[in-house]
Design an enzyme around this catalytic site. Structure first.
Site, mmCIF file in Angstrom:
data_model
loop_
_atom_site.group_PDB
_atom_site.id
_atom_site.type_symbol
_atom_site.label_atom_id
_atom_site.label_comp_id
_atom_site.label_asym_id
_atom_site.label_seq_id
_atom_site.Cartn_x
_atom_site.Cartn_y
_atom_site.Cartn_z
ATOM 1 N N HIS A 27 -2.660 -8.503 -7.602
ATOM 2 C CA HIS A 27 -2.652 -7.065 -7.354
ATOM 3 C C HIS A 27 -2.093 -6.793 -5.970
ATOM 4 O O HIS A 27 -2.106 -7.659 -5.079
ATOM 5 C CB HIS A 27 -4.062 -6.474 -7.474
ATOM 6 C CG HIS A 27 -4.976 -6.803 -6.332
ATOM 7 N ND1 HIS A 27 -5.089 -6.018 -5.214
ATOM 8 C CD2 HIS A 27 -5.815 -7.855 -6.138
ATOM 9 C CE1 HIS A 27 -5.959 -6.543 -4.378
ATOM 10 N NE2 HIS A 27 -6.415 -7.668 -4.909
ATOM 11 N N CYS A 28 -1.545 -5.585 -5.800
ATOM 12 C CA CYS A 28 -1.151 -5.115 -4.483
ATOM 13 C C CYS A 28 -2.080 -3.964 -4.112
ATOM 14 O O CYS A 28 -3.211 -3.918 -4.575
ATOM 15 C CB CYS A 28 0.321 -4.703 -4.478
ATOM 16 S SG CYS A 28 0.726 -3.402 -5.655
ATOM 17 N N MET A 29 -1.630 -3.018 -3.324
ATOM 18 C CA MET A 29 -2.527 -1.962 -2.865
ATOM 19 C C MET A 29 -2.916 -0.996 -3.979
ATOM 20 O O MET A 29 -3.988 -0.398 -3.940
ATOM 21 C CB MET A 29 -1.870 -1.174 -1.730
ATOM 22 C CG MET A 29 -1.707 -1.963 -0.448
ATOM 23 S SD MET A 29 -1.021 -0.972 0.880
ATOM 24 C CE MET A 29 -2.331 0.220 1.146
#
Length: 491
Positions: A27-29
């Protein structure tokens, strides 16, 4: 109803084809990134209907990006990983799924060329995604250390807490001093090598003893080439390691393979890769400075106007190595404030939609819930929940971003640089990270002016041109046109 990340994770897994169809989780932000063995096994329409899912992006080569928003994505990702390690009664009632295919020996972590063609992923897009995957796990540390560096700078300028600032300097700077090691570790992990060997060869780049080594007639400098040199070294180490694995007898593999990998790659890094990467890194810094000094307004207009489409396609993460290189060289990246103007245009466009569609209660509710995140630089909720479904407001939001970028770029032409000491935040969340050649106060003033410009132009462009010229604005009230009709009309 209270938000439950486990329920969301269960619904997501069921609709992407079950646990057996998931090959990777990251995942990213704002986005949950799932690698799928069979992308056709995902029910995209059902996935879009899951509460909390703001949008979907095809990341290429079997990667599906599910936009969930900040905070939520971290909890849902943790829940997905938990479900992947134990049976789930809810998921067991879903449709049967196929087990992920085994990867051919010696081919590494990626699909073969035939799979890429079948999935419609281009080699360039795949390479950009995988390089982005190297840097995405580093963003939390970049944000934390960047904020501490900005705070420490304020304390130093004001001569406050002189006993604390040396300690803050160490805490804020230690990660950046060793970021090459983390890049090397993640690179080897992403491209199918042994992570610790990637970190070992990348450590050569930052080791102080390289100052005693002469290459191309000059002494090397610790950190020369930065993250680009570390990336290249780890990629080479992965290739050397694979070559050794296929030729060294099993009984000697544990001794010879790591030794040969570190030796060959380490020497190649010292006598070639560090120098070449240093040249490239210097060229990136010089190009960015030249671009803003000579064509700042035009460059800002283009960068600010095109960034929203990059975010929509998930390609904006490919800029992380460039940002990181600029931060290593100059202490800040001058590109991020320009790109952040795209979010300002998006906020202005959303506000115009809120005003024009005063009878569309569901859409106005979506805007009210997504606007705080948009002001803090997280644009996906507004993109996928508001402007993109309507069509024209997405384009007028890009106009607002272009205007804000041109504003900041114009001041760069006048000699005022505005940069960010870390990557990740944008919008109002970027203020603590601002820096520049004329001090943080001037940088904050120019950046704030760019945000206001983006808001105003995005609002005006959307209010005037974001809706049909004839007829009443579309609504979702009973007896009026649906939002789907509004989208078709606006397009």
């Amino acid at each position: 109803m209270r938000y439950d990340p486990l329920s969301t994770a269960t619904a997501v897994l069921t609709r992407v084809g079950g646990r057996a169809n998931v090959t990777s989780v990251a995942h990213c932000m704002t986005r949950l990134r799932l690698g799928l063995a069979d992308p056709a096994g995902a029910d995209l329409e059902a996935l879009r209907a899951v509460p909390g899912v703001l949008g979907l992006v095809d990341g290429g080569d079997g990667t599906l990006q599910i936009v969930l928003g900040p905070g939520v994505v971290t909890e849902v990702t943790a829940a997905v990983r938990t479900l992947l390690t134990r049976p789930s009664p809810e998921e067991s009632t879903g449709p049967p799924t196929k087990a992920p295919p085994e990867r051919p020996a010696g081919r590494g972590a990626g699909p073969d060329e035939e799979e890429l063609r079948r999935r419609g992923a281009t080699p360039v897009r795949t390479a950009l995604r995988r390089i982005a995957n190297v840097f995405l796990p580093l963003i939390p540390a970049l944000i934390g250390c960047g904020i501490l560096a900005g705070l420490n700078g304020l304390l130093l300028n004001a001569a406050w807490l002189p006993g604390l600032t040396p300690a803050l300097t160490v805490v804020a700077s230690a990660f950046m001093a060793l970021i090459a090691v983390f890049v090397g570790y993640n690179t080897a992990k992403e491209f199918g090598g042994t992570p610790v060997l990637g970190g070992a060869v990348a450590a050569v780049v930052v080791y102080p003893g390289v100052a005693k080594v002469t290459a191309f007639g000059t002494h090397l400098v610790p950190g020369q080439g930065g993250v680009l040199g570390a990336l290249a070294a780890a990629l080479l180490a992965t290739r050397v390691e694979r070559w050794c694995r296929g030729r060294v007898p099993g009984a000697l593999d544990v001794l010879l393979t790591p030794t040969v990998t570190v030796l060959v790659t380490g020497l190649a890094t010292l006598y070639g890769l560090m120098y070449a990467a240093g040249v490239v890194a210097s060229a990136i810094g010089a190009a960015a400075n030249w671009l803003l000094a000579t064509t700042g307004a035009a460059a800002g207009l283009v960068l600010g106007g095109l960034f929203l489409p990059l975010v929509m396609l998930g390609l904006h993460q490919a800029l992380i190595p460039i940002h990181t290189t600029l931060i290593e060289q100059q202490g800040y990246t001058v590109l991020l404030p320009l790109l952040s103007m795209a979010g300002a245009g998006q906020v202005g466009a959303a506000l115009a939609v809120y005003v024009r569609l005063r009878h569309d209660v569901p859409l106005r509710t979506t805007i009210r819930s997504a606007l705080p995140a948009g002001l803090l630089g997280v644009g996906e909720p507004l993109i996928y929940g508001v402007s993109l479904p309507l069509g024209r407001p997405f384009l007028t939001a890009c106009v607002g971003g272009a205007a804000g970028g041109a504003f900041v770029g114009f001041f760069a032409m006048l000699g005022t640089e505005v940069g960010a000491t870390a990557i990740g935040p944008s919008g109002w969340a970027l203020f603590p990270l601002l820096a520049g050649n004329r001090g943080p106060g001037m940088a904050a003033a120019v950046y704030g002016g760019g945000l206001l410009t983006g808001y105003a132009v995005g609002f005006a462009a959307t209010f005037l041109f974001g809706f049909p010229r004839h007829g009443r604005p579309p609504t979702t009230r009973q007896g009026k046109r649906s939002r789907a009709d509004a989208r078709r009309t606006a397009m």
